[in-house]
Design a protein around this motif. Structure first.
Motif, PDB file in Angstrom:
ATOM      1  N   ILE A 187     133.354-118.001  15.274  1.00 31.05           N
ATOM      2  CA  ILE A 187     134.003-117.115  14.307  1.00 31.05           C
ATOM      3  C   ILE A 187     132.954-116.256  13.626  1.00 31.05           C
ATOM      4  N   GLU A 188     133.387-115.077  13.171  1.00 35.42           N
ATOM      5  CA  GLU A 188     132.478-114.143  12.505  1.00 35.42           C
ATOM      6  C   GLU A 188     133.013-113.757  11.138  1.00 35.42           C
ATOM      7  N   ASP A 189     132.103-113.309  10.295  1.00 37.34           N
ATOM      8  CA  ASP A 189     132.459-112.753   8.993  1.00 37.34           C
ATOM      9  C   ASP A 189     133.369-111.539   9.214  1.00 37.34           C
ATOM     10  N   LEU A 190     134.453-111.470   8.493  1.00 38.82           N
ATOM     11  CA  LEU A 190     135.395-110.358   8.652  1.00 38.82           C
ATOM     12  C   LEU A 190     134.720-109.008   8.438  1.00 38.82           C
ATOM     13  N   GLY A 191     133.683-108.993   7.628  1.00 38.46           N
ATOM     14  CA  GLY A 191     132.953-107.751   7.396  1.00 38.46           C
ATOM     15  C   GLY A 191     132.256-107.211   8.633  1.00 38.46           C
ATOM     16  N   GLN A 192     132.134-108.042   9.671  1.00 42.28           N
ATOM     17  CA  GLN A 192     131.483-107.611  10.913  1.00 42.28           C
ATOM     18  C   GLN A 192     132.473-107.056  11.932  1.00 42.28           C
ATOM     19  N   LEU A 193     133.760-107.104  11.629  1.00 44.72           N
ATOM     20  CA  LEU A 193     134.762-106.636  12.594  1.00 44.72           C
ATOM     21  C   LEU A 193     134.631-105.132  12.820  1.00 44.72           C
ATOM     22  N   ASN A 194     134.644-104.738  14.090  1.00 47.98           N
ATOM     23  CA  ASN A 194     134.585-103.324  14.476  1.00 47.98           C
ATOM     24  C   ASN A 194     135.870-102.977  15.208  1.00 47.98           C
ATOM     25  N   VAL A 195     136.728-102.212  14.569  1.00 50.75           N
ATOM     26  CA  VAL A 195     138.044-101.899  15.133  1.00 50.75           C
ATOM     27  C   VAL A 195     137.928-101.191  16.481  1.00 50.75           C
ATOM     28  N   LYS A 196     136.838-100.462  16.712  1.00 51.43           N
ATOM     29  CA  LYS A 196     136.654 -99.731  17.970  1.00 51.43           C
ATOM     30  C   LYS A 196     136.513-100.672  19.164  1.00 51.43           C
ATOM     31  N   GLU A 197     136.117-101.914  18.904  1.00 53.33           N
ATOM     32  CA  GLU A 197     135.887-102.878  19.974  1.00 53.33           C
ATOM     33  C   GLU A 197     137.111-103.737  20.268  1.00 53.33           C
ATOM     34  N   LEU A 198     138.223-103.466  19.599  1.00 54.07           N
ATOM     35  CA  LEU A 198     139.402-104.323  19.691  1.00 54.07           C
ATOM     36  C   LEU A 198     140.665-103.501  19.932  1.00 54.07           C
ATOM     37  N   ASP A 199     141.677-104.157  20.503  1.00 55.05           N
ATOM     38  CA  ASP A 199     142.928-103.478  20.817  1.00 55.05           C
ATOM     39  C   ASP A 199     144.062-103.835  19.867  1.00 55.05           C
ATOM     40  N   ALA A 200     143.939-104.964  19.166  1.00 53.85           N
ATOM     41  CA  ALA A 200     145.008-105.428  18.275  1.00 53.85           C
ATOM     42  C   ALA A 200     144.443-106.474  17.328  1.00 53.85           C
ATOM     43  N   ILE A 201     145.234-106.800  16.303  1.00 49.68           N
ATOM     44  CA  ILE A 201     144.823-107.816  15.339  1.00 49.68           C
ATOM     45  C   ILE A 201     146.040-108.658  14.958  1.00 49.68           C
ATOM     46  N   ILE A 202     145.815-109.963  14.764  1.00 50.71           N
ATOM     47  CA  ILE A 202     146.908-110.872  14.413  1.00 50.71           C
ATOM     48  C   ILE A 202     146.474-111.770  13.255  1.00 50.71           C
ATOM     49  N   PHE A 203     147.393-111.969  12.309  1.00 46.50           N
ATOM     50  CA  PHE A 203     147.168-112.834  11.158  1.00 46.50           C
ATOM     51  C   PHE A 203     148.147-114.005  11.194  1.00 46.50           C
ATOM     52  N   PRO A 204     147.687-115.236  11.466  1.00 45.85           N
ATOM     53  CA  PRO A 204     148.563-116.393  11.286  1.00 45.85           C
ATOM     54  C   PRO A 204     148.916-116.538   9.801  1.00 45.85           C
ATOM     55  N   GLY A 205     149.922-117.395   9.527  1.00 46.21           N
ATOM     56  CA  GLY A 205     150.323-117.600   8.147  1.00 46.21           C
ATOM     57  C   GLY A 205     149.676-118.827   7.526  1.00 46.21           C
ATOM     58  N   GLY A 206     150.401-119.465   6.610  1.00 42.12           N
ATOM     59  CA  GLY A 206     149.835-120.520   5.788  1.00 42.12           C
ATOM     60  C   GLY A 206     149.546-119.969   4.409  1.00 42.12           C
ATOM     61  N   PHE A 207     149.506-120.855   3.410  1.00 40.65           N
ATOM     62  CA  PHE A 207     149.300-120.403   2.039  1.00 40.65           C
ATOM     63  C   PHE A 207     147.974-119.683   1.855  1.00 40.65           C
ATOM     64  N   GLY A 208     147.017-119.941   2.747  1.00 42.74           N
ATOM     65  CA  GLY A 208     145.747-119.236   2.641  1.00 42.74           C
ATOM     66  C   GLY A 208     145.904-117.735   2.737  1.00 42.74           C
ATOM     67  N   ALA A 209     146.877-117.279   3.515  1.00 38.95           N
ATOM     68  CA  ALA A 209     147.126-115.834   3.617  1.00 38.95           C
ATOM     69  C   ALA A 209     147.564-115.262   2.276  1.00 38.95           C
ATOM     70  N   ALA A 210     148.267-116.083   1.487  1.00 40.01           N
ATOM     71  CA  ALA A 210     148.779-115.634   0.188  1.00 40.01           C
ATOM     72  C   ALA A 210     147.873-116.037  -0.968  1.00 40.01           C
ATOM     73  N   LYS A 211     146.814-116.803  -0.674  1.00 37.34           N
ATOM     74  CA  LYS A 211     145.886-117.238  -1.717  1.00 37.34           C
ATOM     75  C   LYS A 211     144.481-116.690  -1.528  1.00 37.34           C
ATOM     76  N   ASN A 212     144.034-116.616  -0.271  1.00 38.25           N
ATOM     77  CA  ASN A 212     142.658-116.227   0.015  1.00 38.25           C
ATOM     78  C   ASN A 212     142.529-114.814   0.567  1.00 38.25           C
ATOM     79  N   LEU A 213     143.558-114.350   1.285  1.00 41.89           N
ATOM     80  CA  LEU A 213     143.530-112.972   1.803  1.00 41.89           C
ATOM     81  C   LEU A 213     144.144-111.996   0.817  1.00 41.89           C
ATOM     82  N   CYS A 214     144.970-112.510  -0.075  1.00 40.52           N
ATOM     83  CA  CYS A 214     145.537-111.724  -1.172  1.00 40.52           C
ATOM     84  C   CYS A 214     145.944-112.711  -2.260  1.00 40.52           C
ATOM     85  N   SER A 215     146.478-112.211  -3.369  1.00 40.09           N
ATOM     86  CA  SER A 215     146.857-113.095  -4.478  1.00 40.09           C
ATOM     87  C   SER A 215     148.371-113.221  -4.620  1.00 40.09           C
TER      88      SER A 215
END
Length: 226
Positions: free
Chosen positions: A76-104
């Motif tokens: 796994i890599e730090d999200l800050g290293q993601l380069n959209v040009k190198e990828l075709d799509a993105i997916i976010f699984p759920g869980g409370f972490g999505a509502a606590k750590n990715l946003c409030s």
């Protein structure tokens, strides 16, 4: 050649991170479609740590990237290293972490803030017209970042013990100026204009195989758009 897909994690465990079964289902379905997967997570502290046996917070401190590495088997890599040009799509699984750590969202609902890196990544994929897949509670990220988009978090806005969190979440999504589309757990909704694909997963109290199947539909639709 398989598509190149980013999967963004939010920790490890339903109550304070990514929902493990959802993350696993995403990875299984991507593997079946011969996609190349790169996993990312923000290098930040979790909102809190929950004892999953007791269901209550502890005094412990944990890092989202470090905990996500458990799910990613270390790859796994730090999200800050993601380069959209190198990828075709993105997916976010759920869980409370999505509502606590990715946003409030878990604390502030529709008035939440989205993690700066998460917001920037979502906007980058949207600007490149590359598809975004989200399941369970994570569609609120799209609702907050892309006013006017269409998402689903469940099959109905009516009160029902089978999907207790859906009505309030669907109403909040509507208040953000987005359209909530009712879909069953084994379905996904495709917002063709914004290339956003969502499925409700564990927002519904449904059998695990139905949740797995719905995530499979979401993954297939994301790859079709890629």
């Amino acid at each position: 050649m398989g598509k190149r897909v980013a999967v963004v994690l939010a920790g490890c465990g339903v109550f304070d991170g990514s929902e493990i079964h959802e993350a696993s289902a995403v990875l299984v379905h991507l593997s079946r479609q011969q996609a190349t997967v790169k996993m990312f997570a923000p290098n930040t502290d979790q909102m809190h740590v929950v004892d999953h046996l007791k269901g209550s917070p502890t005094e412990e401190k944990r890092n989202v990237l470090v905990e996500s590495a458990r799910l990613a088997r270390g790859e796994i890599e730090d999200l800050g290293q993601l380069n959209v040009k190198e990828l075709d799509a993105i997916i976010f699984p759920g869980g409370f972490g999505a509502a606590k750590n990715l946003c409030s969202w878990a604390v502030n609902g529709k008035d939440c803030s989205v993690n700066d890196q998460v917001k920037a990544v979502l906007q980058a994929f949207h600007a490149e017209k590359k598809p975004i897949g989200l399941c369970c509670i994570s569609p609120v990220l799209a609702a907050k970042v892309f006013p006017g988009c269409e998402v689903t978090v469940g099959p109905s806005k009516m009160r029902d013990e089978r999907y207790p969190g859906v009505p309030d979440t669907a109403e909040a999504i509507s208040q953000l100026g987005c359209k909530h589309v009712c879909k069953h757990v084994d379905e996904a909704h495709v917002d063709e204009k914004n290339k956003i694909v969502t499925t409700c997963a564990f927002m519904c109290n449904a059998p695990l195989h139905e949740i797995h199947d719905g995530i499979g539909v979401m993954v297939q639709e994301v790859l079709k758009l890629a």
